[in-house]
Write a protein that holds these residues in place. Structure first.
Motif, PDB file in Angstrom:
ATOM      1  N   ALA A 162       0.840  -1.202   0.000  1.00 52.62           N
ATOM      2  CA  ALA A 162       0.000   0.000   0.000  1.00 52.62           C
ATOM      3  C   ALA A 162       0.874   1.250   0.000  1.00 52.62           C
ATOM      4  CB  ALA A 162      -0.915  -0.007   1.228  1.00 52.62           C
ATOM      5  N   GLU A 163       0.248   2.371  -0.300  1.00 49.25           N
ATOM      6  CA  GLU A 163       0.980   3.635  -0.321  1.00 49.25           C
ATOM      7  C   GLU A 163       0.693   4.503   0.897  1.00 49.25           C
ATOM      8  OE1 GLU A 163       0.417   5.719  -3.960  1.00 49.25           O
ATOM      9  OE2 GLU A 163       1.690   4.342  -5.112  1.00 49.25           O
ATOM     10  N   ASP A 164      -0.194   4.063   1.754  1.00 47.59           N
ATOM     11  CA  ASP A 164      -0.437   4.809   2.986  1.00 47.59           C
ATOM     12  C   ASP A 164      -1.046   3.862   4.027  1.00 47.59           C
ATOM     13  OD1 ASP A 164      -3.514   5.051   2.969  1.00 47.59           O
ATOM     14  OD2 ASP A 164      -2.966   5.896   1.019  1.00 47.59           O
ATOM     15  N   VAL A 165      -0.976   4.284   5.262  1.00 49.06           N
ATOM     16  CA  VAL A 165      -1.447   3.454   6.377  1.00 49.06           C
ATOM     17  C   VAL A 165      -2.952   3.240   6.313  1.00 49.06           C
ATOM     18  CG1 VAL A 165      -1.707   3.403   8.884  1.00 49.06           C
ATOM     19  CG2 VAL A 165       0.481   4.057   7.876  1.00 49.06           C
ATOM     20  N   HIS A 166      -3.679   4.235   5.844  1.00 51.21           N
ATOM     21  CA  HIS A 166      -5.138   4.093   5.770  1.00 51.21           C
ATOM     22  C   HIS A 166      -5.527   2.951   4.835  1.00 51.21           C
ATOM     23  CE1 HIS A 166      -5.637   7.767   8.046  1.00 51.21           C
ATOM     24  NE2 HIS A 166      -4.816   8.393   7.210  1.00 51.21           N
ATOM     25  N   THR A 167      -4.848   2.860   3.695  1.00 48.01           N
ATOM     26  CA  THR A 167      -5.143   1.769   2.762  1.00 48.01           C
ATOM     27  C   THR A 167      -4.780   0.427   3.380  1.00 48.01           C
ATOM     28  OG1 THR A 167      -4.769   3.215   0.863  1.00 48.01           O
ATOM     29  CG2 THR A 167      -4.658   0.838   0.466  1.00 48.01           C
ATOM     30  N   ALA A 168      -3.613   0.372   4.038  1.00 45.27           N
ATOM     31  CA  ALA A 168      -3.200  -0.879   4.685  1.00 45.27           C
ATOM     32  C   ALA A 168      -4.219  -1.304   5.724  1.00 45.27           C
ATOM     33  CB  ALA A 168      -1.826  -0.692   5.331  1.00 45.27           C
ATOM     34  N   ARG A 169      -4.713  -0.346   6.504  1.00 41.00           N
ATOM     35  CA  ARG A 169      -5.703  -0.676   7.527  1.00 41.00           C
ATOM     36  C   ARG A 169      -7.023  -1.113   6.882  1.00 41.00           C
ATOM     37  NH1 ARG A 169      -6.381   4.030  11.687  1.00 41.00           N
ATOM     38  NH2 ARG A 169      -4.129   3.724  11.735  1.00 41.00           N
ATOM     39  N   GLY A 170      -7.364  -0.500   5.757  1.00 44.78           N
ATOM     40  CA  GLY A 170      -8.577  -0.891   5.058  1.00 44.78           C
ATOM     41  C   GLY A 170      -8.494  -2.313   4.527  1.00 44.78           C
ATOM     42  N   LEU A 171      -7.314  -2.711   4.039  1.00 40.42           N
ATOM     43  CA  LEU A 171      -7.135  -4.080   3.556  1.00 40.42           C
ATOM     44  C   LEU A 171      -7.251  -5.081   4.705  1.00 40.42           C
ATOM     45  CD1 LEU A 171      -4.177  -3.452   1.082  1.00 40.42           C
ATOM     46  CD2 LEU A 171      -6.531  -4.042   0.468  1.00 40.42           C
ATOM     47  N   VAL A 172      -6.730  -4.689   5.870  1.00 42.87           N
ATOM     48  CA  VAL A 172      -6.886  -5.554   7.054  1.00 42.87           C
ATOM     49  C   VAL A 172      -8.363  -5.667   7.407  1.00 42.87           C
ATOM     50  CG1 VAL A 172      -6.392  -5.787   9.517  1.00 42.87           C
ATOM     51  CG2 VAL A 172      -4.593  -5.022   7.951  1.00 42.87           C
ATOM     52  N   GLY A 173      -9.088  -4.556   7.351  1.00 39.91           N
ATOM     53  CA  GLY A 173     -10.504  -4.564   7.691  1.00 39.91           C
ATOM     54  C   GLY A 173     -11.329  -5.418   6.745  1.00 39.91           C
ATOM     55  N   ALA A 174     -10.809  -5.618   5.520  1.00 40.49           N
ATOM     56  CA  ALA A 174     -11.510  -6.469   4.553  1.00 40.49           C
ATOM     57  C   ALA A 174     -11.127  -7.933   4.706  1.00 40.49           C
ATOM     58  CB  ALA A 174     -11.201  -5.996   3.134  1.00 40.49           C
ATOM     59  N   GLY A 175     -10.291  -8.239   5.702  1.00 42.88           N
ATOM     60  CA  GLY A 175      -9.896  -9.617   5.951  1.00 42.88           C
ATOM     61  C   GLY A 175      -8.874 -10.153   4.966  1.00 42.88           C
ATOM     62  N   LEU A 176      -8.067  -9.259   4.362  1.00 47.49           N
ATOM     63  CA  LEU A 176      -7.108  -9.672   3.337  1.00 47.49           C
ATOM     64  C   LEU A 176      -5.702  -9.882   3.879  1.00 47.49           C
ATOM     65  CD1 LEU A 176      -8.333  -7.292   0.489  1.00 47.49           C
ATOM     66  CD2 LEU A 176      -8.760  -9.756   0.739  1.00 47.49           C
ATOM     67  N   GLY A 177      -5.525  -9.776   5.172  1.00 50.46           N
ATOM     68  CA  GLY A 177      -4.213  -9.997   5.745  1.00 50.46           C
ATOM     69  C   GLY A 177      -4.031  -9.207   7.023  1.00 50.46           C
ATOM     70  N   VAL A 178      -2.806  -9.168   7.497  1.00 50.35           N
ATOM     71  CA  VAL A 178      -2.458  -8.402   8.693  1.00 50.35           C
ATOM     72  C   VAL A 178      -1.367  -7.398   8.323  1.00 50.35           C
ATOM     73  CG1 VAL A 178      -3.072 -10.313  10.231  1.00 50.35           C
ATOM     74  CG2 VAL A 178      -0.699 -10.064   9.441  1.00 50.35           C
ATOM     75  N   ALA A 179      -1.185  -6.407   9.165  1.00 48.16           N
ATOM     76  CA  ALA A 179      -0.184  -5.378   8.878  1.00 48.16           C
ATOM     77  C   ALA A 179       0.509  -4.959  10.159  1.00 48.16           C
ATOM     78  CB  ALA A 179      -0.835  -4.168   8.211  1.00 48.16           C
ATOM     79  N   ILE A 180       1.774  -4.589  10.045  1.00 49.40           N
ATOM     80  CA  ILE A 180       2.518  -4.016  11.175  1.00 49.40           C
ATOM     81  C   ILE A 180       2.475  -2.507  11.008  1.00 49.40           C
ATOM     82  CG2 ILE A 180       4.763  -3.818  12.300  1.00 49.40           C
ATOM     83  CD1 ILE A 180       5.369  -6.666  11.406  1.00 49.40           C
TER      84      ILE A 180
END
Length: 357
Positions: free
Chosen positions: A230-248
């Motif tokens: 992702a290019e920003d934390v918001h997108t990374a968090r959104g992908l986590v919220g969609a159940g597509l993985g985890v993020a640090i």
């Protein structure tokens, strides 16, 4: 020498330090004083000291042995006084002007707005030019001179700049609320890297957080299995919220379907700091600044004859314009330095070692 005579000597030193140009007429032009006044001042200084400081040399003047001995001390004394006056007069400049600030995008949520608010409370006339993006972009902006302050994670030491650590920020694992580890106190890197584990959502190369995640996995000796970039934390968090993985990610409060879980690793932390450009001003032996006489002479005359001064008036106008540009160039670092003062917005952070509200 009596105190009264000493005060008279001090008053004459600004005239004396210009006498090294070799022409009384030129020195008078530099100082904006009548030629006879300069001649009388130099003669009076010699009388007060009990020995001449200049002597005739053809159509010009030259320093005597006593004058040459006195010159460096006179330059140092007058220079110190000029710098003191400069500090006082330039302090009023801090209330105006523009600060170029480049920062990592995530810091724009709370850190940057709060520091600007605190700074503007004290200096309401100051404007900020903001730029945001990856850590590398902020550093590129700083090194290219597009900003005077850079706020980044793991701030490097750069030549011509001051680096100040503001606070440490813990890193956590962002997981979906339904994730088996959602209620756990922490997760290990080895657990995240298991073959049957979740795919990891990371930021693209160039972002400071991506570099820190790579360092953590390398230190743990486990492979980095990337699912999305992702290019920003918001997108990374959104992908986590969609159940597509985890993020640090940097520590955050639970939001929607995304919750934080501690990361069990000694390097699960990032340091936020500020880099501030130094002013270009230096402390050097005193000579009158160009702006104090550029409308009369132009470049430093250095034993030029008085007859050549008139030929340089047009060039002097260009120099005067350059002086104004130099003053503007120095204003931003001066303003930026106040951000890091102990009582300033960022200086307070450095002492508090806590995130801004």
């Amino acid at each position: 020498m009596t105190p009264s005579e000493f005060r008279s000597v001090v008053r004459l030193l600004p005239v004396f330090v210009v006498a090294d140009v070799g022409q009384v007429t030129t020195a008078a032009a530099v100082l904006g004083m009548p030629q006879p006044t300069v001649s009388r001042a130099l003669a009076r200084l010699g009388v007060l000291l009990g020995t001449p400081v200049v002597e005739r040399d053809g159509r010009g003047i030259t320093l005597t042995a006593a004058g040459r001995a006195l010159l460096p001390y006179a330059q140092e004394g007058v220079g110190a006084l000029e710098r003191g006056v400069d500090v006082v007069t330039r302090s009023s400049v801090v209330g105006h002007g523009t600060v170029g600030l480049s920062f990592q995008t995530l810091l724009g949520e709370t850190v940057v707005p709060a520091l600007i608010r605190r700074f503007r409370d004290r200096f309401p006339g100051v404007r900020f030019e903001l730029a945001q993006g990856s850590r590398q972009k902020a550093l590129d902006d700083f090194e290219a001179g597009r900003c005077s302050v850079a706020l980044v994670a793991s701030p490097p030491d750069l030549p011509g700049a001051s680096t100040t650590v503001l606070y440490d920020e813990p890193l956590v694992v962002a997981v979906h609320r339904s994730h088996p580890a959602a209620g756990a106190a922490s997760l290990s890197v080895e657990r995240l890297a298991r073959d049957d584990g979740d795919e990891l959502i990371v930021l693209k190369t160039g972002f400071g957080l991506r570099g820190r995640v790579e360092e953590i996995y390398a230190d743990a000796g486990v492979p980095l299995r990337i699912g999305f970039e992702a290019e920003d934390v918001h997108t990374a968090r959104g992908l986590v919220g969609a159940g597509l993985g985890v993020a640090i990610l940097p520590a955050f409060a639970p939001e929607g379907d995304v919750v934080p879980v501690g990361l069990d690793h000694p390097r699960a932390m990032r340091t936020i700091g500020a880099i501030v450009r130094h002013s270009a001003r230096t402390t050097r032996p005193w000579q009158p600044s160009r702006s104090s006489w550029s409308g009369r002479a132009g470049r430093w005359p250095s034993r030029r004859s008085a007859g050549k001064l008139d030929d340089e008036r047009d060039e002097a106008r260009d120099d005067e314009h350059g002086d104004r540009e130099e003053a503007e160039d120095e204003r931003a670092p001066l303003l930026a330095a106040h951000l890091l003062a102990p009582a300033g917005p960022l200086g307070g952070l450095a002492h508090e070692r806590a995130a801004l509200p």
